[in-house]
Structure formats: structure tokens, C-alpha cells
Enzyme design. Structure first.
Site, PDB file in Angstrom:
ATOM      1  N   LYS A 115       0.888  -1.240  -0.022  1.00 32.11           N
ATOM      2  CA  LYS A 115       0.131  -0.034  -0.048  1.00 32.11           C
ATOM      3  C   LYS A 115       0.895   1.143   0.097  1.00 32.11           C
ATOM      4  O   LYS A 115       0.443   2.331  -0.520  1.00 32.11           O
ATOM      5  CB  LYS A 115      -0.826  -0.095   1.194  1.00 32.11           C
ATOM      6  CG  LYS A 115      -2.103  -1.017   1.073  1.00 32.11           C
ATOM      7  CD  LYS A 115      -3.022  -0.559   2.241  1.00 32.11           C
ATOM      8  CE  LYS A 115      -4.485  -1.512   1.931  1.00 32.11           C
ATOM      9  NZ  LYS A 115      -5.399  -1.408   3.058  1.00 32.11           N
ATOM     10  N   LYS A 207      -8.534  -8.920 -10.834  1.00 28.08           N
ATOM     11  CA  LYS A 207      -9.785  -8.908  -9.975  1.00 28.08           C
ATOM     12  C   LYS A 207     -10.740  -7.729 -10.239  1.00 28.08           C
ATOM     13  O   LYS A 207     -10.188  -6.861 -10.698  1.00 28.08           O
ATOM     14  CB  LYS A 207      -9.063  -8.719  -8.692  1.00 28.08           C
ATOM     15  CG  LYS A 207      -8.586 -10.200  -7.855  1.00 28.08           C
ATOM     16  CD  LYS A 207      -7.994  -9.828  -6.511  1.00 28.08           C
ATOM     17  CE  LYS A 207      -9.267  -9.696  -5.559  1.00 28.08           C
ATOM     18  NZ  LYS A 207      -8.935  -9.498  -3.998  1.00 28.08           N
ATOM     19  N   LYS A 210     -13.307  -1.646  -7.760  1.00 24.95           N
ATOM     20  CA  LYS A 210     -14.005  -0.436  -7.865  1.00 24.95           C
ATOM     21  C   LYS A 210     -13.273   0.566  -8.669  1.00 24.95           C
ATOM     22  O   LYS A 210     -13.589   1.666  -9.019  1.00 24.95           O
ATOM     23  CB  LYS A 210     -14.370   0.024  -6.363  1.00 24.95           C
ATOM     24  CG  LYS A 210     -13.221   0.522  -5.608  1.00 24.95           C
ATOM     25  CD  LYS A 210     -13.689   1.023  -4.229  1.00 24.95           C
ATOM     26  CE  LYS A 210     -12.427   1.455  -3.534  1.00 24.95           C
ATOM     27  NZ  LYS A 210     -11.902   2.640  -3.837  1.00 24.95           N
TER      28      LYS A 210
END
Length: 346
Positions: A115, A207, A210
Site C-alpha cells: 500500500k 480482480k 472499484k
């Protein structure tokens, strides 16, 4: 584990724009869990601010995740549904755990590296210490089980390490306060069979997300019946008919994805889907998938939209759940303060 009452803790981040992957990978499973366990369902909004958030969006997203829980069938009367920031004991216990966890343990957390990316010096301390708060989320209720995906297994191992070290470091005080040999359980992962890994409707190698710029890559949980049908019909496929055996899907990611979605929505297996549809052209199979997807997802979408139109009701559910969660968490936190030697009001 025998001395601890069985309790399941589940958390979902309010990241917005929930889609079919979130539903099949987590929420649908949470609904099934409630039939056999006492469950705590938490919208982990404190985790969300480890990266920048727009306040208005975060408020909406907290309510959206709650609406998804309720619309999918989670019963907030039988179980606890709440948002993390309304229970201050999560943050209190996280600080104690920051003092228990070792730097070397946190340095091994691969999710922080993923991240934070290359610019780790500018990542927030919260993003780095996220696993300690996750451990506190679970252990402030002394939960015995947590459903985890592949990306969270390492964090649950850390939770167990923190629990074990706390139990060891304060063993004498734990016993003196009447808690026996261990205060915290070594929380177990919830084994629910292979998770449905939902891939993009436009690219079977990625995957469902959003963040994909194409809305046709995903089915959003708030999509109406016509939109769901249109997205399924436009989903990328290949020119070959469906195989009769699962082995035939190995080199066909888009076909494999649609078969997996059909199986997950119908609570069956890809093998059974291919027994019924093997040899069919995609036009026919997609028509069947449209029927299944609309039947299963439209009621959830309709109820989510209804609930989102009544934020007062959602907030009341969260307030009730948070009050019940605080009652449990305060018992744990009071005991932790006694064990570590803090002076508190009686």
C-alpha cells in the site's frame, strides 16, 4: 480455547462502491455465518483514514457498507452491527498492543509495503501500525474466530503473536486477577472453503475492482436489474463453447470467471455448472447467468437503495450496535488496565 466463548468478529472497510466481488467474497459468507455463531460485524472506519479520505464520502461509505450488511440479510438484532469509531476501546487497546508488538513483526507485514509503495517515508504511521489496530478490533471482544482472505492471513498471525506475548508478559498479573493462564484467545481463522475470486468482466486476469475505469468491469451492489443484465451480456468471453470439464477452463480466464460467478450465486460448484451447461454457446449461458444474477442481486440492490434513502435508520442501527459493542469492549479494556497496572476509576 475452551475457556473462551465462541465469537466471530468480521470487519469491512468503508471504501465505497461495493461490487459483486465484495458480496461473494465476504458479505454473502457473513450472512451464512450468523446461523451458527454469535457474530460481531464491524465497519472499520478508523482503518479507512490510514489513507486520505473525503469526509463526506467516508460518511456515505460507512452507511453504504452497513446498508449492504442489512440488505444481504444480516440481522442486527441477533448480532452486533456497528462502526469502529463509535467504540473508543478499539483505539485504547491498539495503543497497548503497539507497546506489545515488536518493530520486526510490523516490518514483515507485506500489505504495508504494497500500500505504501516506493514512497514509504511519506506513508502515515497509521498505515504502518494498522495491524495493531486490527488485532485490537478482534481481541477487544476476545473473539475466537475471524473469517480471513488471503491478504489478511498475515495480520491474523500477528494478532495471535500479540495475544501470546501479552499472555506471556503479564502471565503473573493475569493469574492474580483471576483469568487463569491466558487472558486473550489465540484467534483462529474461519475456514469456509475456497473463496470465490471474482475477476473483472472485461479482463479475466484481473480482480474485479472499484478502481477500474470501466463500470462494465464490475457489477455494483447498487446496480438495478437492467444494468446487471446489460453488464453480464457485455462481459468478455471467447468464441469456444463451454467445456464439459473444469480442466477445460484453465486457459480461458473469462469463461472460468463467469462459471465461478454462476456457481457462487447458486451455491453450487463449477463442476455442477458445467454438467448443466457444458457444450453450450456463451449466448445461451449468459442468458441463464443474467436470470441468476438478477434474481439473486436485484433484491439486495433494491434494499440497499431503500436503506440509503433513510440514513437515520442506518445511523440508529449503528448506534444500537455500538452501544452493545461498547458494553463488551469496556469489560475487556477494564481488565487489561488492571492487568497492566493502570489506575482507573471504580
Amino acid at each position: 480455547m475452551a475457556q473462551f466463548k465462541e465469537l466471530v468478529f468480521s470487519g469491512v472497510q468503508p471504501t465505497g462502491n461495493l461490487h459483486l466481488g465484495n458480496y461473494l467474497g465476504a458479505i454473502k459468507r457473513f450472512v451464512a455465518m450468523q446461523e451458527n455463531y454469535d457474530c460481531i460485524y464491524c465497519v472499520v472506519d478508523m482503518h479507512a483514514i490510514t489513507v486520505p479520505q473525503n469526509p463526506a464520502d467516508l460518511t456515505r461509505q460507512i452507511r453504504e457498507v452497513t446498508a449492504a450488511f442489512l440488505a444481504a440479510g444480516i440481522d442486527p438484532k441477533r448480532h452486533i452491527v456497528f462502526n469502529q469509531s463509535q467504540v473508543p476501546q478499539h483505539a485504547e487497546l491498539a495503543w497497548v498492543f503497539n507497546c506489545v508488538a515488536r518493530l520486526g513483526w510490523l516490518n514483515r507485514m507485506t500489505q504495508f509495503k504494497d500500500k505504501a509503495g516506493k514512497d514509504r517515508e511519506n506513508a502515515s504511521v497509521g498505515l504502518y501500525a494498522y495491524p495493531s489496530l486490527m488485532a485490537a478490533d478482534i481481541l477487544v471482544y476476545r473473539a475466537t474466530h475471524v473469517p480471513v482472505g488471503e491478504d489478511q492471513k498475515q495480520h491474523l498471525e500477528l494478532t495471535r503473536d500479540i495475544a501470546q506475548k501479552f499472555n506471556n508478559d503479564w502471565a503473573e498479573s493475569i493469574a492474580a486477577h483471576g483469568f487463569g493462564e491466558a487472558f486473550f484467545p489465540l484467534t483462529e481463522p474461519m475456514i469456509q472453503g475456497p473463496a470465490t475470486r471474482v475477476m473483472s468482466l472485461r479482463d479475466g486476469s484481473k480482480k474485479m475492482s472499484k478502481s477500474d475505469p470501466s463500470d462494465y468491469s464490475r457489477i455494483n451492489l447498487t446496480d438495478d436489474a437492467d444494468t446487471i443484465a446489460q453488464k453480464v451480456r457485455k462481459a468478455k468471453t471467447d468464441p469456444e463453447p463451454l467445456p464439459s470439464e473444469v480442466e477445460g477452463l484453465k486457459t480461458r480466464p473469462e469463461a472460468e470467471n463467469l462459471v465461478a460467478i454462476y456457481a457462487a450465486l447458486m451455491d453450487t460448484t463449477p463442476e455442477e455448472v458445467l454438467r448443466q451447461h457444458g457444450g453450450a454457446q456463451f449466448s445461451g449461458f449468459k442468458a441463464s447467468l443474467v436470470d441468476v444474477a438478477v434474481t439473486k442481486l436485484s433484491p439486495v440492490a433494491d434494499e440497499m437503495r431503500r436503506l440509503m434513502g433513510d440514513p437515520g435508520h442506518i445511523d440508529a442501527v449503528l448506534a444500537d450496535g455500538s452501544a452493545r459493542a461498547r458494553a463488551l469492549a469496556s469489560v475487556t479494556m477494564d481488565a487489561v488496565k488492571d492487568i497492566v497496572g493502570f489506575v482507573r476509576a471504580r
